[in-house]
Scaffold this active site. Structure first.
Site, short mmCIF file in Angstrom:
data_model
loop_
_atom_site.label_atom_id
_atom_site.label_comp_id
_atom_site.label_asym_id
_atom_site.label_seq_id
_atom_site.Cartn_x
_atom_site.Cartn_y
_atom_site.Cartn_z
N SER A 73 0.84 -1.21 0.00
CA SER A 73 0.00 0.00 0.00
C SER A 73 0.87 1.25 0.00
O SER A 73 1.71 1.41 -0.87
CB SER A 73 -0.96 -0.04 1.19
OG SER A 73 -1.97 0.93 1.06
N ASP A 219 -5.76 -3.34 -2.68
CA ASP A 219 -4.77 -3.05 -1.64
C ASP A 219 -4.16 -4.34 -1.06
O ASP A 219 -4.86 -5.24 -0.62
CB ASP A 219 -5.44 -2.25 -0.53
CG ASP A 219 -4.42 -1.56 0.37
OD1 ASP A 219 -3.59 -2.27 0.96
OD2 ASP A 219 -4.46 -0.32 0.47
#
Length: 745
Positions: A73, A219
């Site tokens: 991320s 993500d």
């Protein structure tokens, strides 16, 4: 010098070069044997990941060399930029200079929109098109498309744009994403660096998922928020692990549905994070910055996050010092990082990717000028911005690629991925306009616009407007670009509208007319980039006027007129609700001819607006003029003034005439804590000074005969449009009060 001597010299130079390379490799190997290989693990956490930058700054101060990076991320964003060769301070400057509010908007910034889409703002429609497809309303797959972030990453990683093996980056790198269908981790060790970073940060429901190889990627924090095991596989001896994931909240803090949802996600993420931390050994260094309850979307607080990372890293001085090298060794390490950057390739072709072949002609028309130039990320980004500004694509991106096998003379070029909006290509926009003067006079209009885009390869579209209320209106237009680059167009159109028009006679008596008009015609023109348009055409106007309030003996009139017009417009304004920068202008000539029982005058009109902002303070200069050039003007030809910012002390449209002019100076200041407004709604206080009037004869126009007005106002930039609460004053002693919803500029 003989040929033999030249050959000997060349061979000597080649041998020296080989020996130097061998010496450098030997030195590198010796250094690797002299110290442990160090891996850096950066967790996900959204904006909290700004702390990673602070940690990197301290690592460089401590002369701790990094040999491998694994990130998830925001950790993948920061880690990927560092692995590409950027310094921590360069990363800090880049990320803190981004207008994150602008970057997280669901459509291109207004200044980057095509001129066609800017014209939509001439009405009071809400800036949120609702998708319609298959008889159903559709919404985007994510609140944020990530176009701005992708563009920033392309420019930042330009020196390594041709690197597809992540072990060949200045620092070997891995990014972790999650397969949305299976939930499995997808570890990127090769491919396109920007795509890997972007996929790793695609928080579900927030960022649009990345489609790659037929899979939807989101993500990486859902699968591995702290990729310790990924870094272990990169042949490292020691790990420096930075964890910026959320701490679990106490019972008292779980006081809302959002807080409970965040807690649930934090529990899921922390289970794997704690499992990964449990594998750390005695030589490994774990850094956990104190970020408290800082939000993952608080990108405005990046500097605060960075400072927290620095503090946490400095608190681990002894452990980091054990991993540091001498100043000379560290400078040599940095030099080797810089040497691994690749030269900019020459762009020998530009093409649409396999997923975007239907847009090949458009891609070629817009991106074609890059062919034959050296790759420049900023120039490529500008052309990508022109495609994205058409506002028909969900994302537009490119990759630097090579045809053929590397090292065999393959051509370098750009593969352009243009993905149509998943909630298009047909859209509905809604709008509401409300005006009340607190004296019993009010007006309202509700509008809907249907836009059917991409009717053909050249970008033809159909537009339909329906408006009900005080000024009903029905309109339709077929807009058809002629060339693939969409510079030239034709646009047949028709509309019907009803409106009120007030006229004050020589005895200061007011007559209000109701004007009914039907207009149809055809336009054509030329678009200049996304900033200007030249439009001309012929239109026919048929209608009538009758007295609504006033002398009932005044007879109704009919008109049936054909007219030609030419209009040149420019627009670089950043926001039509509350402009902060840019300018707009329009110069129009209408040539009318006599037909039927009426005669309409030729007209010339002009409008110019300029905005400039420093800090929270904005100044606007704005002027409008209109004049009848010949023949006595009929009522339907009159220009009207009155209302907020149009002689604010007078009632709306209360003065009309064949000649009009007004100049304005406006000032407004953004208010609220930190300039953030109220309840996350931008708020402003301001004032205006205005001078203008209408005249029966052009020779009467002068500053002395102009009315002097002003206003003070409070404004909110809401989701349904700007709302004003204002008071206006006229030098004759009149005043007016307004509750106004809708655009004024």
């Amino acid at each position: 010098m003989s040929v033999l001597n030249v050959r000997r010299a060349a061979c000597g130079a080649l041998i020296a070069c080989v020996l130097a390379s061998a010496a450098a490799a030997a030195a590198d190997s010796a250094e690797q044997l002299a110290r442990p290989r160090i891996g850096l693990v950066l967790s996900g956490g959204g904006a909290r990941g700004g702390a990673h930058i602070g940690v990197l700054k301290v690592l460089e101060e401590e002369h701790v060399p990094i040999d491998a990076i694994a990130g998830t991320s925001m950790g993948a964003i920061v880690g990927g930029l560092y692995a590409s060769g950027m310094s921590p301070r360069e990363i800090e400057r880049r990320l803190t200079s981004i207008d994150w509010q602008d970057a997280f908007r669901n459509r291109p910034p207004r200044r980057e929109l095509s001129f066609r889409r800017k014209l939509d703002d001439n009405t009071f429609l809400v800036n949120f098109p609702l998708g319609v497809r298959g008889g159903e309303f559709r919404l985007p797959k994510g609140l944020i498309q990530g176009q701005k972030l992708t563009s920033m990453l392309r420019e930042s990683t330009a020196p390594v744009a041709t690197v597809t093996d992540f072990d060949q980056l200045p620092i070997p790198f891995r990014a972790v994403a999650t397969d949305l269908e299976t939930g499995a981790a997808r570890v990127f060790d090769s491919g396109d660096l920007v795509t890997a970073m972007r996929a790793s940060m695609s928080a579900p429901g927030v960022f649009t998922p990345v489609e790659l190889d037929g899979r939807l990627l989101v993500d990486g924090g859902l699968a591995e928020n702290l990729p310790v095991d990924v870094a272990r596989k990169m042949n490292v001896d020691v790990l420096i692990v930075v964890d910026v994931s959320f701490a679990l909240q106490s019972e008292k803090e779980l006081d809302s549905a959002l807080a409970i949802s965040n807690q649930m996600l934090a529990i899921l993420v922390r289970k794997d994070t704690e499992r990964q931390k449990a594998t750390l050994g005695g030589r490994d260094v774990a850094i956990t910055p104190e970020l408290g309850a800082a939000s993952s979307i608080d990108f405005a607080g990046l500097k605060r996050m960075i400072a927290s990372g620095e503090i946490a890293a400095r608190g681990m001085h002894e452990q980091l010092a054990a991993l540091s090298v001498s100043a000379d060794e560290y400078h040599a390490y940095l030099a080797r990082r810089e040497q691994r950057e690749t030269p900019a390739p020459r762009i020998e072709f530009v093409r649409a990717s396999s997923q975007s072949k239907s847009y090949e002609p458009l891609v070629t028309a817009v991106m074609g000028p890059l062919t034959g130039t050296s790759y420049d990320a900023e120039a490529a980004g500008a052309h990508i911005g022109a495609l994205y500004g058409l506002d028909i694509f969900e994302t537009v991106d490119y990759r630097v690629t090579t045809d053929g096998v590397a090292g065999t003379g393959g051509k370098s070029g750009l593969d352009v991925l243009a993905r149509r909006k998943s909630w298009g290509p047909n859209y509905l926009r809604f709008g509401l306009n409300l005006q009340d003067d607190f004296e019993g006079n009010s007006e309202y209009n509700a509008a809907m616009r249907a836009i059917l885009t991409e009717r053909n390869l050249r970008g033809g579209e159909w537009l339909f407007d329906v408006q009900i209320g005080s000024s009903p209106r029905f309109a339709a237009e077929i807009y058809q670009p002629i060339d693939m680059a969409r510079r030239y167009f034709i646009a047949p159109h028709g509309e019907f509208d009803l409106r009120n028009l007030q006229v004050r006679d020589a005895l200061d008596r007011i007559t209000e007319y109701r004007v009914r008009e039907t207009i149809y015609g055809i336009d054509g023109g030329r678009v200049f980039g996304n900033w200007g348009e030249l439009r001309m055409g012929y239109r026919r106007s048929v209608g009538s006027t009758h007295v609504r309030i006033g002398d009932p003996t005044l007879p109704p009139t009919d008109f049936d007129t054909g007219e030609y017009f030419v209009r040149f417009s420019t627009d670089t304004i950043d926001d039509r609700n509350f402009p902060h920068s840019g300018h707009s202008s329009a110069l129009q000539w209408v040539g009318a001819r006599h037909q039927g029982e009426s005669q309409r005058a030729s007209q010339l009109s002009a409008d110019w607006l300029w905005a400039n902002t420093r800090g929270r303070d904005t100044w606007l200069l704005w002027t409008t003029i209109g004049t009848a050039l010949d023949a006595p003007a009929s009522v339907e030809d009159f220009f009207s003034l009155g209302g907020l910012f149009n002689l604010s002390g007078l009632a709306p449209n209360s003065v009309s005439g064949p000649h009009a002019g007004i100049a304005r100076v406006l000032y407004y200041r953004k208010i609220g804590k930190g300039g953030e407004g109220f309840l996350n709604v931008p708020a402003y206080i301001g004032a205006s000074l205005e001078a203008g009037n209408v005249w029966q004869e052009r020779s009467q126009a002068s500053f002395g005969s102009a009315l002097k007005d002003g206003s003070i106002f409070f404004g909110l930039d809401t989701l349904i449009g700007p709302v004003y609460l204002a008071a206006g004053y006229d030098d004759s002693g009149q005043n007016a009060f307004y509750l106004f919803l809708g655009r004024t500029f």
